[in-house]
Design a protein around this motif. Structure first.
Motif, PDB file in Angstrom:
ATOM      1  N   ALA A  19     -18.749  25.931 -42.704  1.00 13.59           N
ATOM      2  CA  ALA A  19     -17.985  24.692 -42.540  1.00 13.59           C
ATOM      3  C   ALA A  19     -17.499  24.188 -43.892  1.00 13.59           C
ATOM      4  N   LEU A  20     -18.361  24.297 -44.895  1.00 17.23           N
ATOM      5  CA  LEU A  20     -18.002  23.860 -46.241  1.00 17.23           C
ATOM      6  C   LEU A  20     -16.835  24.683 -46.779  1.00 17.23           C
ATOM      7  N   HIS A  53     -20.065  20.103 -57.061  1.00 16.21           N
ATOM      8  CA  HIS A  53     -19.533  20.168 -55.713  1.00 16.21           C
ATOM      9  C   HIS A  53     -18.157  20.803 -55.740  1.00 16.21           C
ATOM     10  N   GLY A  97     -23.454  21.523 -52.561  1.00 15.10           N
ATOM     11  CA  GLY A  97     -23.985  20.818 -51.408  1.00 15.10           C
ATOM     12  C   GLY A  97     -23.335  19.464 -51.253  1.00 15.10           C
ATOM     13  N   SER A  98     -23.606  18.829 -50.133  1.00  9.10           N
ATOM     14  CA  SER A  98     -22.976  17.542 -49.870  1.00  9.10           C
ATOM     15  C   SER A  98     -23.541  16.488 -50.820  1.00  9.10           C
ATOM     16  N   SER A  99     -22.824  15.375 -50.932  1.00 14.49           N
ATOM     17  CA  SER A  99     -23.337  14.316 -51.788  1.00 14.49           C
ATOM     18  C   SER A  99     -24.591  13.761 -51.142  1.00 14.49           C
ATOM     19  N   GLY A 100     -25.573  13.492 -51.960  1.00 12.57           N
ATOM     20  CA  GLY A 100     -26.830  12.996 -51.433  1.00 12.57           C
ATOM     21  C   GLY A 100     -27.731  14.078 -50.881  1.00 12.57           C
ATOM     22  N   TYR A 143     -23.396  25.720 -41.888  1.00 14.68           N
ATOM     23  CA  TYR A 143     -22.954  24.685 -42.823  1.00 14.68           C
ATOM     24  C   TYR A 143     -22.150  25.292 -43.966  1.00 14.68           C
ATOM     25  N   GLU A 196     -14.623  25.595 -56.095  1.00 15.67           N
ATOM     26  CA  GLU A 196     -13.539  26.476 -56.513  1.00 15.67           C
ATOM     27  C   GLU A 196     -13.570  26.819 -57.994  1.00 15.67           C
ATOM     28  N   LEU A 237     -19.647  13.083 -39.906  1.00 13.29           N
ATOM     29  CA  LEU A 237     -20.887  13.412 -40.597  1.00 13.29           C
ATOM     30  C   LEU A 237     -21.458  12.148 -41.189  1.00 13.29           C
ATOM     31  N   VAL A 238     -22.521  11.706 -40.680  1.00 12.41           N
ATOM     32  CA  VAL A 238     -23.145  10.530 -41.255  1.00 12.41           C
ATOM     33  C   VAL A 238     -24.140  10.998 -42.305  1.00 12.41           C
ATOM     34  N   ARG A 239     -25.208  11.550 -41.862  1.00 17.02           N
ATOM     35  CA  ARG A 239     -26.204  12.048 -42.799  1.00 17.02           C
ATOM     36  C   ARG A 239     -26.970  13.166 -42.122  1.00 17.02           C
ATOM     37  N   ALA A 281     -13.519  23.838 -45.026  1.00 20.49           N
ATOM     38  CA  ALA A 281     -13.017  22.483 -45.282  1.00 20.49           C
ATOM     39  C   ALA A 281     -12.314  22.364 -46.620  1.00 20.49           C
ATOM     40  N   LEU A 282     -12.357  23.397 -47.454  1.00 23.86           N
ATOM     41  CA  LEU A 282     -11.704  23.329 -48.756  1.00 23.86           C
ATOM     42  C   LEU A 282     -10.194  23.204 -48.582  1.00 23.86           C
ATOM     43  N   PRO A 293     -12.263  19.484 -41.096  1.00 24.55           N
ATOM     44  CA  PRO A 293     -13.684  19.202 -40.961  1.00 24.55           C
ATOM     45  C   PRO A 293     -14.193  19.768 -39.647  1.00 24.55           C
TER      46      PRO A 293
END
Lengths: 308, 245
Positions: free
Chosen positions: A246-247, A203, A45-48, A243, A206, A264-266, A250-251, A258
């Motif tokens: 998209a993840l 995160h 998942g994304s950071s945070g 999502y 791979e 992407l803010v939050r 984006a690799l 992206p």
């Protein structure tokens, strides 16, 4: 057998602002997850997005100003603070994210042997260190004398020495070069094969992909999809949440692009609606309100209205 | 401007060399990848190139072509506090410099650290941190996805990835000639990573900035870099990858 089952877990923090006003902020929202014995589930998942909070909630080591609601079941038994305290270090083991979790004033060998309350024999420790490629003189070293990669291996051996049944590893591969990272993930795979349940928070999709049984995707404090690892392949069309797709695209080894639109803010942190709705191309009015129901699809599940 | 390092060596103690005989050249507008095993001294090379520490042997030199004369002017990089050229360090991470008696000049080589939380002053709000070298324009902040609300916070109130973007804004606001990215995005998820690299690549192309990318992530390096160097395996020529992503 299901070792850990998390149902509708929410974690919130109470914070003070303007001196005396108190406000609670939810950081995890209705998270669902389960790990069976012999399974290795990777949490990405994304950071945070609350990945570390999940680990801390299961271990019962959330900070004081945090509270949680929902249900956590360990082998069908409700995981209460008392039970957590009894189990952690023995049946529940955590490989923490930060190497600062080691005691700086204690030789690492001693720390590892004393982990989980009991004292383990030197021979046991030595064979464990040998397995992780740590030389015997490392036992008598202090944490500041070790490199980042060595400290990480010490942490991993701390968690695995006790024969824990549920191992939660929080970013065990960050800061390791590719081969070492792979080796570390392989160790967790071995532990899973020996019958433990492993929750691998990372995160680095791979490096875990070849070894994981299932991948849980977290976003904005909730789990949005759980999919078998082989869904993460090709152009990602097998993935059902936008999502997750998209993840995957984006690799660096895929498109490396992206998603279009705003930066992407939050994710939206409100409890209502889908956290990804601001960026999703097919978001509708229904995505904005209410709890998005979990939809079981042949293998795994997804929390999206549009998923088929 | 060209950044040349010759025969770099660094040691922790007498006869305990971290590395020796490392040569590398960074050209403006070129993206170079640097790979090597952990603990081999990649971050130390980055620190030497950005002038935080002096190499034990060899030299790192910025060569500036003088337009009117047919020669180059070199200035050595580095120095702990004040070096021979009179560069003086001011910033918490040391990469803003001032000439004695002169104006504050941002240092032409900027470094993005692996751990952003160690590269900022914890007692400063983000606004002050980001504007440490030069004031970044609004466009740069939005390009990096920095929420204006973050600027009113302290570093501990942001996550590592958010903080890293602020560090990047701080470095890019100085309009450096060279940017050294030491594991810049290793703590970020794939989407944010792709986003930040697209922003940085755009700026690099626009300003003719040279980039040195230090990373463990082979697919990322292959995707980004014009050339990849393995200074520790110069003998092993076939490992040199030259792929344009």
């Amino acid at each position: 057998m299901t070792v850990l089952e998390i149902r509708n877990l929410s974690v919130f923090f109470s914070r003070y602002y303007n001196w005396f006003r108190k406000r609670t902020e939810a950081c995890l929202n209705g998270l669902e997850l389960s790990v069976g014995a012999g399974q290795l589930v990777a949490v990405i998942g994304s950071s945070g997005s609350g990945k570390s909070l999940l680990a801390h909630a299961v271990m019962g080591i959330l900070p004081r100003n945090a509270g949680w609601s929902g249900q956590m079941l360990y082998k069908g038994e409700l995981l209460t603070p008392q039970l957590q305290q009894r189990l952690r270090g023995r049946e529940l083991a955590l490989v923490p994210q930060s190497v600062s979790y080691l005691n700086p004033l204690m030789q690492v060998g001693k720390q590892v042997r004393m982990s989980g309350g009991g004292v383990r024999s030197r021979t046991e420790l030595r064979s464990m260190f040998r397995r992780y490629g740590l030389e015997s003189q490392v036992e008598r070293m202090y944490p500041f004398q070790l490199s980042g990669g060595m400290m990480r291996r010490v942490l991993v051996s701390t968690a695995t020495l006790g024969g824990a049944e549920l191992i939660i590893a929080d970013e065990p591969t960050s800061g390791l070069h590719a081969e070492l990272a792979q080796e570390t993930v392989m160790r967790f795979r071995e532990l899973a094969d020996e019958g433990s349940a492993v929750l691998l928070i990372t995160h680095d999709l791979e490096s875990v992909l070849p070894y994981a049984d299932a991948i849980a995707v977290l976003y904005g404090g909730t789990s949005i999809e759980v999919a078998p690892a082989h869904y993460f392949s090709g152009d990602g069309t097998m993935l059902r949440h936008p999502y997750s797709r998209a993840l995957w695209t984006a690799l660096p080894r895929n498109e490396f692009t992206p998603p279009k639109g705003k930066p992407l803010v939050r994710p939206a942190r409100s409890a209502a609606g889908c956290p990804y709705r601001e960026y999703c191309e097919s978001a509708s009015e229904a995505c904005r309100s209410g709890q998005i129901p979990v939809r079981r699809v042949n293998e795994g599940w997804v929390r999206c209205i549009d998923a088929t | 401007m060209r950044l040349e390092a010759q025969q770099l060596g660094y040691r922790l103690a007498k006869d305990n060399w971290l590395f020796r005989n490392i040569d590398l050249t960074l050209e403006p507008g070129q993206i170079t990848g640097l790979m090597g095993p952990s603990g081999a001294g990649k971050s130390t090379i980055a620190r030497i190139l950005a002038g935080f520490i002096q190499p034990a042997e060899g030299s790192a030199v910025l060569k500036k072509a003088l337009q009117h004369e047919n020669r180059e002017r070199s200035s050595a990089i580095g120095g702990a506090v004040t070096d021979k050229q009179g560069w003086k360090r001011r910033r918490t991470d040391g990469s803003i410099v001032r000439k004695p008696g002169g104006n504050t000049v941002p240092y032409p080589v900027q470094l993005i650290f692996q751990h952003p939380e160690q590269a900022v002053n914890p007692k400063w709000k983000l606004q002050r941190i980001v504007e440490e070298g030069a004031k970044p324009d609004q466009e740069l902040l939005s390009l990096l996805g920095i929420d204006p609300g973050w600027l009113d916070r302290y570093p501990r109130e942001l996550s590592g990835g958010e903080l890293q973007r602020c560090c990047l804004a701080r470095a890019l606001a100085c309009k450096p000639s060279f940017l050294i990215a030491d594991e810049m995005t290793s703590m970020l998820d794939a989407i944010t990573q792709a986003q930040i690299w697209h922003a940085v690549l755009g700026i690099a192309q626009q300003q003719g900035m040279g980039l040195l990318v230090i990373s463990h992530d082979q697919p990322l390096i292959r995707r980004l870099c014009d050339r990849v160097i393995y200074p520790w395996e110069t003998a092993n020529e076939n490992k040199k990858v030259t792929v344009r992503g």
